[in-house]
Design a protein around this motif. Sequence first.
Motif, PDB file in Angstrom:
ATOM      1  N   ILE A 191       0.843  -1.194   0.000  1.00 14.39           N
ATOM      2  CA  ILE A 191       0.000   0.000   0.000  1.00 14.39           C
ATOM      3  C   ILE A 191       0.881   1.247   0.000  1.00 14.39           C
ATOM      4  N   SER A 192       0.251   2.375  -0.344  1.00 12.36           N
ATOM      5  CA  SER A 192       0.916   3.666  -0.210  1.00 12.36           C
ATOM      6  C   SER A 192       0.081   4.658   0.583  1.00 12.36           C
ATOM      7  N   ILE A 226       3.037  -3.965   3.651  1.00 10.84           N
ATOM      8  CA  ILE A 226       4.248  -3.168   3.439  1.00 10.84           C
ATOM      9  C   ILE A 226       3.872  -1.885   2.729  1.00 10.84           C
ATOM     10  N   SER A 227       4.440  -0.770   3.170  1.00 12.78           N
ATOM     11  CA  SER A 227       4.194   0.518   2.528  1.00 12.78           C
ATOM     12  C   SER A 227       5.521   1.209   2.223  1.00 12.78           C
ATOM     13  N   ASN A 228       5.503   2.021   1.167  1.00  8.95           N
ATOM     14  CA  ASN A 228       6.660   2.867   0.880  1.00  8.95           C
ATOM     15  C   ASN A 228       6.552   4.216   1.572  1.00  8.95           C
ATOM     16  N   LYS A 229       5.481   4.405   2.355  1.00  9.89           N
ATOM     17  CA  LYS A 229       5.276   5.654   3.075  1.00  9.89           C
ATOM     18  C   LYS A 229       4.959   5.356   4.537  1.00  9.89           C
ATOM     19  N   ALA A 230       5.742   5.944   5.440  1.00  9.14           N
ATOM     20  CA  ALA A 230       5.584   5.666   6.863  1.00  9.14           C
ATOM     21  C   ALA A 230       4.263   6.175   7.411  1.00  9.14           C
ATOM     22  N   LEU A 271      -1.404  -5.741  -4.731  1.00 10.92           N
ATOM     23  CA  LEU A 271      -1.204  -4.298  -4.802  1.00 10.92           C
ATOM     24  C   LEU A 271      -2.527  -3.618  -4.475  1.00 10.92           C
ATOM     25  N   ALA A 272      -2.531  -2.818  -3.419  1.00  5.19           N
ATOM     26  CA  ALA A 272      -3.765  -2.164  -2.974  1.00  5.19           C
ATOM     27  C   ALA A 272      -3.483  -0.669  -2.819  1.00  5.19           C
ATOM     28  N   GLY A 273      -3.404   0.005  -3.956  1.00  2.00           N
ATOM     29  CA  GLY A 273      -3.072   1.416  -3.922  1.00  2.00           C
ATOM     30  C   GLY A 273      -1.594   1.649  -3.676  1.00  2.00           C
TER      31      GLY A 273
END
Length: 210
Positions: free
Chosen positions: A8-9, A31-35, A82-84
Amino acid sequence: MKKVVILISGRGSNMEAILRAQPPVEFAAVISNKADAAGLETARAHGIPTAVLSHKGFDSREAFDAELARLIDGYTPDLIVLAGFMRILSEGFVRHYEGRMINIHPSLLPAFTGLNTHARAIDEGCKLHGCTVHFVTGELDHGPIIAQAAVPVLNDDTPETLSARVLVQEHRLYPEAVRWFAEDRLSLLDGKVRVRLDTVDPSASLRFPA
């Protein structure tokens, strides 16, 4: 039971719909690429491990994707959802998860790949619009189609009203597709997805909302 990692993001509304549906899988991690992605807190509330890997500390897309793959593979997933996840994935990353990574796109693919799908559908005078769950390939928004759901485009629709109606169908369709994968109902043959018809209503993947 198959293991799933979700990427997610942001708020992860499709992720939340999948979690609520409780498909027969083990959610290994989100897992996200943005905290600051709101969906991370949703995952924690469901007792799912979370991880953050920011893309900002990498010199190239390929370097980030290589580290992301190492992180994902530590959970030994059968399926990547992939969810956004707002990143264009490198060819090597996509190839590594070929046949094991799915996405949902807010249009009836192959129409309207990319962004601003709802406004484009209205501008083109479409009578039908919707969403598509597909396997991810190296060509953006062009992977083999698993399922689609359609809504009518109304005369007074705006991108916002149309988006809201499509999102309702996304939240119905994506969990269904994850369940199909978990129950081994899906197969890829000559670049096309086959759904086992002895257990799935063939009309269920394309319908109008009530």
